[in-house]
Design an enzyme around this catalytic site. Sequence first.
Site, PDB file in Angstrom:
ATOM      1  N   ASP A  21     -65.228  42.020  66.903  1.00  0.00           N
ATOM      2  CA  ASP A  21     -64.420  41.170  66.023  1.00  0.00           C
ATOM      3  C   ASP A  21     -65.278  40.157  65.269  1.00  0.00           C
ATOM      4  O   ASP A  21     -66.305  39.696  65.774  1.00  0.00           O
ATOM      5  CB  ASP A  21     -63.364  40.442  66.866  1.00  0.00           C
TER       6      ASP A  21
ATOM      7  N   ARG B  91     -64.789  37.183  58.903  1.00  0.00           N
ATOM      8  CA  ARG B  91     -65.243  35.785  58.853  1.00  0.00           C
ATOM      9  C   ARG B  91     -66.732  35.710  58.527  1.00  0.00           C
ATOM     10  O   ARG B  91     -67.180  34.819  57.816  1.00  0.00           O
ATOM     11  CB  ARG B  91     -64.943  35.096  60.192  1.00  0.00           C
TER      12      ARG B  91
ATOM     13  N   ARG C 286     -65.886  40.699  73.987  1.00  0.00           N
ATOM     14  CA  ARG C 286     -65.254  40.459  72.688  1.00  0.00           C
ATOM     15  C   ARG C 286     -66.068  39.419  71.923  1.00  0.00           C
ATOM     16  O   ARG C 286     -66.304  38.318  72.426  1.00  0.00           O
ATOM     17  CB  ARG C 286     -63.813  39.949  72.834  1.00  0.00           C
TER      18      ARG C 286
ATOM     19  N   SER D 127     -55.945  41.953  72.357  1.00  0.00           N
ATOM     20  CA  SER D 127     -55.474  42.604  71.129  1.00  0.00           C
ATOM     21  C   SER D 127     -55.203  44.107  71.306  1.00  0.00           C
ATOM     22  O   SER D 127     -55.643  44.922  70.495  1.00  0.00           O
ATOM     23  CB  SER D 127     -56.470  42.367  69.982  1.00  0.00           C
TER      24      SER D 127
ATOM     25  N   ASN E 287     -54.165  47.467  62.712  1.00  0.00           N
ATOM     26  CA  ASN E 287     -55.047  47.157  61.570  1.00  0.00           C
ATOM     27  C   ASN E 287     -54.599  47.824  60.261  1.00  0.00           C
ATOM     28  O   ASN E 287     -55.092  47.463  59.185  1.00  0.00           O
ATOM     29  CB  ASN E 287     -56.504  47.533  61.877  1.00  0.00           C
TER      30      ASN E 287
ATOM     31  N   ASN F 253     -66.014  40.476  61.664  1.00  0.00           N
ATOM     32  CA  ASN F 253     -66.664  40.974  60.434  1.00  0.00           C
ATOM     33  C   ASN F 253     -66.187  40.220  59.192  1.00  0.00           C
ATOM     34  O   ASN F 253     -66.978  39.863  58.319  1.00  0.00           O
ATOM     35  CB  ASN F 253     -66.341  42.458  60.216  1.00  0.00           C
TER      36      ASN F 253
HETATM   37  C1  IPE Z   1     -59.109  43.717  67.259  1.00  0.00           C
HETATM   38  O1  IPE Z   1     -59.427  42.823  66.270  1.00  0.00           O
HETATM   39  C2  IPE Z   1     -59.202  45.124  66.733  1.00  0.00           C
HETATM   40  C3  IPE Z   1     -60.559  45.630  66.498  1.00  0.00           C
HETATM   41  C4  IPE Z   1     -61.655  44.980  66.776  1.00  0.00           C
HETATM   42  C5  IPE Z   1     -60.631  46.955  65.923  1.00  0.00           C
HETATM   43  P1  IPE Z   1     -58.308  42.167  65.347  1.00  0.00           P
HETATM   44  O2  IPE Z   1     -59.020  41.289  64.398  1.00  0.00           O
HETATM   45  O3  IPE Z   1     -57.442  43.219  64.782  1.00  0.00           O
HETATM   46  O4  IPE Z   1     -57.479  41.324  66.412  1.00  0.00           O
HETATM   47  P2  IPE Z   1     -56.493  40.088  66.208  1.00  0.00           P
HETATM   48  O5  IPE Z   1     -55.602  40.399  65.050  1.00  0.00           O
HETATM   49  O6  IPE Z   1     -57.351  38.896  65.945  1.00  0.00           O
HETATM   50  O7  IPE Z   1     -55.763  39.960  67.510  1.00  0.00           O
HETATM   51  C1  IPE Z   2     -63.225  43.393  63.276  1.00  0.00           C
HETATM   52  O1  IPE Z   2     -63.490  42.336  62.409  1.00  0.00           O
HETATM   53  C2  IPE Z   2     -63.147  44.728  62.573  1.00  0.00           C
HETATM   54  C3  IPE Z   2     -61.793  45.309  62.557  1.00  0.00           C
HETATM   55  C4  IPE Z   2     -60.740  44.813  63.148  1.00  0.00           C
HETATM   56  C5  IPE Z   2     -61.632  46.538  61.802  1.00  0.00           C
HETATM   57  P1  IPE Z   2     -62.315  41.672  61.589  1.00  0.00           P
HETATM   58  O2  IPE Z   2     -62.143  42.425  60.305  1.00  0.00           O
HETATM   59  O3  IPE Z   2     -61.084  41.542  62.399  1.00  0.00           O
HETATM   60  O4  IPE Z   2     -62.937  40.247  61.283  1.00  0.00           O
HETATM   61  P2  IPE Z   2     -62.206  38.867  61.358  1.00  0.00           P
HETATM   62  O5  IPE Z   2     -61.640  38.727  62.741  1.00  0.00           O
HETATM   63  O6  IPE Z   2     -61.144  38.859  60.296  1.00  0.00           O
HETATM   64  O7  IPE Z   2     -63.286  37.861  61.092  1.00  0.00           O
HETATM   65 MG    MG Z   3     -60.410  40.083  63.667  1.00  0.00          MG
END
Ligand code: IPE
Ligand code: IPE
Ligand code: MG
Length: 235
Positions: A22, A26, A183, A191, A70, A24
């Site tokens: 998690d 931000r 995580r 999640s 997602n 990417n």
């Molecule tokens: C969890 O991250 C899913 C993956 C890393 C693929 P999210 O960014 O979707 O989780 P939430 O929405 O913060 O709970």
């Molecule tokens: C995780 O990073 C990748 C996926 C859930 C596909 P995010 O895209 O959720 O990054 P943040 O949490 O918004 O920073």
């Molecule tokens: Mg995320």
Amino acid sequence: MAKKFITNSEDHPIKHIGFIMDGNGRWAKKRGMPREYGHKFGAETFKKVMEHCCNLGIKATTFYVFSTENWKRPQKEVDSIMKLLDRYLDDCKKELDEYDLRFIFLGDKSVFPDGLRNKMIEIERLSSQHKYIVNLALNYGGRDEIVYAVNKLYADGKERITEDDISSALYTSESPDLDLIVRTGGDLRISNFLLWQSAYAELYFTDKLWPDFNTDDVDAAIENFLNRKRRFGGV
Ligand code: IPE
Ligand code: IPE
Ligand code: MG
């Protein structure tokens, strides 16, 4: 061909590690870039961490790539993740034998376009006899997986379902019990990741955003795990 990975230990204390990758979005935002930029760098971290875990001799590694939730994201972002994935599935083929990787995709593949789905099926087939399991959780949700398992058992005519039945009907049936979930990104939640399998897994959270995470951070998480006392309900 000689294996590129030198296994440090045939018997690593961790049999199965999971990563919730998690942060990417931000990471990209901090740089004034679109979220897609973060996913591109996140994919590079994924490759390094995967190689490292196999190198350590960990039998199974699971990566949370894309959840059942997602799909709610903007189409442009979803498309960019699918494109990265499609490219990776072409590239990874040459590494399967070399690195002894066994890819397994966790999640319902039927939602993906034919091209992508066929690549996943082919990679699973090509690598099915290899040693190090790499589970890619794609269109994956822990609840969805449990419902899938129960429906499968029901379709098989099972009338009384045991815990072992469910474990062996899950997408992760080929993997040992889950020992550790890592995580990144600073949020303290699961999640919908590996809900059944995490019953006695240790949890490790770090504020580092996934694209900044590296193999030293994996080692730090493992060291932290090794200092924990697992009781499994006993004393
Ligand atoms: C969890 O991250 C899913 C993956 C890393 C693929 P999210 O960014 O979707 O989780 P939430 O929405 O913060 O709970
Ligand atoms: C995780 O990073 C990748 C996926 C859930 C596909 P995010 O895209 O959720 O990054 P943040 O949490 O918004 O920073
Ligand atoms: Mg995320």
